[in-house]
Design an enzyme around this catalytic site. Structure first.
Site, PDB file in Angstrom:
ATOM      1  N   HIS A   1      40.861 -77.575 -33.229  1.00  0.00           N
ATOM      2  CA  HIS A   1      40.249 -77.037 -34.447  1.00  0.00           C
ATOM      3  C   HIS A   1      40.355 -75.512 -34.469  1.00  0.00           C
ATOM      4  O   HIS A   1      40.267 -74.859 -33.426  1.00  0.00           O
ATOM      5  CB  HIS A   1      38.775 -77.456 -34.539  1.00  0.00           C
ATOM      6  CG  HIS A   1      38.558 -78.925 -34.382  1.00  0.00           C
ATOM      7  ND1 HIS A   1      38.858 -79.829 -35.380  1.00  0.00           N
ATOM      8  CD2 HIS A   1      38.091 -79.649 -33.330  1.00  0.00           C
ATOM      9  CE1 HIS A   1      38.573 -81.050 -34.949  1.00  0.00           C
ATOM     10  NE2 HIS A   1      38.109 -80.968 -33.724  1.00  0.00           N
TER      11      HIS A   1
ATOM     12  N   ASN B   1      33.561 -64.821 -48.969  1.00  0.00           N
ATOM     13  CA  ASN B   1      33.627 -64.116 -47.685  1.00  0.00           C
ATOM     14  C   ASN B   1      32.207 -63.700 -47.304  1.00  0.00           C
ATOM     15  O   ASN B   1      31.654 -62.758 -47.870  1.00  0.00           O
ATOM     16  CB  ASN B   1      34.538 -62.893 -47.813  1.00  0.00           C
ATOM     17  CG  ASN B   1      34.665 -62.112 -46.508  1.00  0.00           C
ATOM     18  OD1 ASN B   1      33.941 -62.357 -45.545  1.00  0.00           O
ATOM     19  ND2 ASN B   1      35.588 -61.166 -46.484  1.00  0.00           N
TER      20      ASN B   1
END
Length: 493
Positions: A388, A425
């Site tokens: 991952h 973000n």
């Protein structure tokens, strides 16, 4: 044409399996070599008679001094080893802040709001609309309450309220999920780049939760979007010194006082990308916590390129020509980030890559240096080292660049793209929203390795490597709890 295409696909598939076979052969070469050695030892041991064993025992009895010295050496060596060995650091659990739906900023509403502010000229409005459309952000990202007002109210008090809302929201969830009391925490590390009031953010947390007086608290500022990895590294070092302890890392960013109200295009980009968010992480060095912990910290690798002037200035908080403060992003940002990434993985690679990949990298390097073979530099396959990837959701371009440079598949960057789409973000906390996404999707299995990688002003590239200790399920009040069924979504080009 179809025949040629199928032939090309078959060749690529064959090369893939050849490389996979090479990888398994090199990885298990030592084990394969040990098989005949073990067979010889077993055969030789089976030939020993009871008389041989008896003679060996008598020999030891008549060399009591030798036995005592050897035993003392083993005992002292074992004691020194257990006293000086590095303590394992476990990630017990973490929590990400989920903003209320009233703070959502749809694209049309964002643009309408910007027009009504009256501080942006027509060129800037066109630029904002263009960037927002390409940003990868969805319609559910959130901005702080002060920015929903007309005119906006970016006061110190509003900034404090935003930060308290985020930090306390994440911490309340973390304490509830782990049943750890605030007074049990011995180490506290808080990071927020652009908002550093007095008293500090760490003091605000200590005051709110009435933490103990001898807590080791730290407040990191100005360290950019990779500060969460830095905070984890600091907490890890503290946990090596202080036995049987808990450490909490809180990562956030403040939007209220850092919205740009001018017309410098390099400073307008953050307005389109940054949104409200934060995370709180509970770390432990207690061996009893291993059973209930989600992950074990394996490596932290930090790379700082600040000695280079271009890298140092590529993300900079400053004032424009008319005195408006904002964060300026250089056009060289992606190039500088790429160079920082190369430096970081040069250090990280030998720690995590299988020997098969290290051999290929070394061979191509030697061929180019010594015999000028002009072979294209070999890019190690990090998919053999990690299952991952949590790539900081700094923007669509950042994710695209890492996907390309590391030869990742769409599934490997899915968590980053979906986090950017759903939350925007959120600076240093984005890597935790991404980890929560993987857990919510049920993808995190026992033994899986996770690579968190983030970039920050200065310029920095930092990596953290985690090992899943069990099949990890999402915690209560996960930020994806009510919407994971809708993801992944199709993103426009």
């Amino acid at each position: 044409m179809n025949g040629e295409k199928n032939s090309s696909n078959n060749r690529v598939l064959k090369l893939k399996y050849v490389k996979l076979g090479y990888h398994y052969l090199i990885t298990h070469l030592l084990k394969l070599c040990l098989v005949p050695l073990m067979a010889v030892i077993i055969v030789q041991a089976s030939r020993l008679s009871l008389n041989d064993i008896h003679q060996t025992w008598l020999h030891l009895e008549h060399n009591l001094v030798y036995v005592v010295v050897l035993s003392a050496f083993v005992l002292v060596g074992s004691t020194v080893y257990f006293m000086t060995r590095k303590r394992s650091v476990y990630l017990v659990d973490y929590a990400c802040y989920l903003p209320p739906s009233k703070l959502k900023v749809e694209h049309d509403r964002f643009m309408k709001h910007c027009k009504l502010m009256g501080c942006f000229d027509e060129t800037s409005l066109v630029f904002l609309d263009k960037i927002l459309g390409r940003s990868g952000l969805g319609e559910e990202t959130c901005a702080p309450e002060a920015m929903h007002c007309l005119p906006p109210k970016p006061s110190m008090e509003a900034a404090r309220q935003e930060t308290e809302q985020v930090m306390f929201g994440a911490l309340d969830t973390l304490f509830a999920n782990t049943n750890v009391k605030p007074k049990d925490v011995g180490i506290l590390v808080v990071n927020c780049s652009l908002f550093n009031p007095t008293p500090s953010l760490s003091s605000m947390i200590i005051n709110k939760y009435k933490m103990r007086g001898n807590i080791k608290s730290f407040n990191l500022g100005g360290m950019g979007c990779s500060a969460s990895v830095i905070s984890v590294d600091l907490a890890k070092d503290m946990l090596q010194v202080h036995r049987n302890n808990y450490a909490i890392v809180v990562s956030t960013e403040n939007i209220t006082q850092n919205w740009y109200f001018g017309n410098n295009k390099a400073m307008l980009l953050p307005n389109c990308l940054f949104r409200i968010g934060g995370a709180a992480v509970l770390l432990s060095n207690k061996s009893v916590d291993r059973r209930r912990s989600k992950y074990k910290l394996i490596h932290v690798v930090r790379t700082h390129c600040g000695a280079n002037n271009k890298a140092f200035n590529c993300v900079r908080q400053e004032q424009d020509d008319i005195g408006k403060t904002g964060v300026s992003l250089s056009k060289d940002l992606m190039t500088i980030a790429g160079n920082a990434l190369k430096s970081n993985i040069t250090t990280l690679g030998p720690l995590v890559l299988p020997i098969s990949e290290q051999i290929l990298f070394f061979v191509t390097l030697v061929a180019n240096k010594l015999i000028n073979a002009k072979i294209k530099p070999y890019i190690p396959d990090f998919k053999l080292a990690f299952e991952h990837f949590c790539i900081h959701a700094g923007g669509r371009a950042v994710i695209d660049e890492l996907e390309k440079n590391l030869h990742l598949l769409p599934v490997h960057v899915e968590a980053s793209r979906m986090t950017l789409h759903r939350f925007g973000n959120t600076s240093s906390s984005s890597i935790w929203y991404e980890l929560a996404y993987m857990e919510a999707k049920g993808r995190m299995q026992k033994g899986d390795r996770v690579w968190q990688i983030a970039f920050g002003s200065g310029f920095k590239c930092n990596s953290a490597v985690w090992l899943a200790l069990k099949n990890v399920k999402p915690s209560c009040n996960s930020p994806w709890e009510g919407c994971i069924h809708r993801y992944p979504v199709q993103l426009s080009l």
